[in-house]
Design a protein around this motif. Structure first.
Motif, PDB file in Angstrom:
ATOM      1  N   SER A  14       0.849  -1.185   0.000  1.00 37.59           N
ATOM      2  CA  SER A  14       0.000   0.000   0.000  1.00 37.59           C
ATOM      3  C   SER A  14       0.887   1.239   0.000  1.00 37.59           C
ATOM      4  CB  SER A  14      -0.910  -0.014   1.222  1.00 37.59           C
ATOM      5  OG  SER A  14      -0.127   0.099   2.395  1.00 37.59           O
ATOM      6  N   VAL A  15       0.273   2.394  -0.094  1.00 34.41           N
ATOM      7  CA  VAL A  15       1.078   3.614  -0.146  1.00 34.41           C
ATOM      8  C   VAL A  15       1.827   3.820   1.148  1.00 34.41           C
ATOM      9  CG1 VAL A  15      -0.288   4.812  -1.882  1.00 34.41           C
ATOM     10  CG2 VAL A  15      -0.883   5.085   0.521  1.00 34.41           C
ATOM     11  N   GLU A  30      -6.037   6.428   3.824  1.00 39.44           N
ATOM     12  CA  GLU A  30      -5.337   5.754   2.728  1.00 39.44           C
ATOM     13  C   GLU A  30      -6.281   5.468   1.552  1.00 39.44           C
ATOM     14  OE1 GLU A  30      -2.588   1.834   2.156  1.00 39.44           O
ATOM     15  OE2 GLU A  30      -2.420   2.936   4.038  1.00 39.44           O
ATOM     16  N   GLN A  31      -7.555   5.212   1.852  1.00 38.70           N
ATOM     17  CA  GLN A  31      -8.528   4.990   0.777  1.00 38.70           C
ATOM     18  C   GLN A  31      -8.684   6.249  -0.081  1.00 38.70           C
ATOM     19  OE1 GLN A  31     -11.943   3.643   2.997  1.00 38.70           O
ATOM     20  NE2 GLN A  31     -11.368   1.507   2.753  1.00 38.70           N
ATOM     21  N   GLU A  34      -5.613   6.465  -2.327  1.00 43.58           N
ATOM     22  CA  GLU A  34      -5.618   5.500  -3.426  1.00 43.58           C
ATOM     23  C   GLU A  34      -6.313   6.043  -4.673  1.00 43.58           C
ATOM     24  OE1 GLU A  34      -7.273   1.915  -1.794  1.00 43.58           O
ATOM     25  OE2 GLU A  34      -5.468   1.476  -0.638  1.00 43.58           O
ATOM     26  N   GLU A  39       1.211   9.587  -7.255  1.00 46.92           N
ATOM     27  CA  GLU A  39       1.614   9.575  -5.845  1.00 46.92           C
ATOM     28  C   GLU A  39       2.528  10.726  -5.485  1.00 46.92           C
ATOM     29  OE1 GLU A  39       2.997   5.958  -4.041  1.00 46.92           O
ATOM     30  OE2 GLU A  39       1.541   4.769  -5.152  1.00 46.92           O
TER      31      GLU A  39
END
Length: 150
Positions: A14-15, A30-31, A34, A39
């Motif tokens: 994930s990021v 985080e959602q 995304e 990024e």
């Protein structure tokens, strides 16, 4: 030395986020991240977050005005509104405080389960909670501005 993104990536790919503190639910935030196409730039999530900042400042001013007027219905409505926006971003403490304001504005206890027959008590609780939520908001604003500046 690893670059910023290598450092932030979690093992799950994930990021990965720097420590956002206790005020921000990293999974929810985080959602939002995304949804960014890039990024590096993070234009989409940044626009959502910075729009929230503007919205929060305007809502706090409306809450201050409604508090002066003793308008519980308006305070409840504004608390509900800001609760939803902050929940979307994972701003847990801000969300929880806004929910309390919503309940107090409905002349309920902070959990929203018990009626409170004293309007002045509800206004006093809103005043205290509004002061708290402004501090909580300032903390998350500082963390998120730092996140987007890096």
């Amino acid at each position: 030395m690893p670059d910023r993104h290598e450092e932030e990536r979690s093992e799950e790919g994930s990021v990965g986020l720097p420590d956002l503190g206790d005020n921000i639910d990293s999974l929810t935030f985080e959602q939002i991240l995304e949804m960014d196409d890039d990024e590096e730039e993070r234009e989409f999530s940044k626009s959502i977050v910075f729009s929230f900042f503007e919205q929060a400042v305007q809502t706090f001013k409306k809450m201050d005005d409604a508090l002066k007027e003793g308008d519980l219905k308006q305070l409840s409505s504004l608390g509900h509104f800001l609760k939803g926006s902050s929940a979307t971003l994972g701003l847990t403490k801000v969300k929880d405080s806004c929910e309390k304001i919503q309940h107090f504005g409905q002349m309920k206890d902070e959990a929203g389960t018990t009626d409170v027959d004293d309007k002045n008590l509800c206004l006093s609780r809103i005043k205290q909670t509004l002061a708290t939520v402004k501090v909580e908001y300032a903390e998350v604003e500082k963390v998120l501005k730092k996140f987007y500046a890096s």
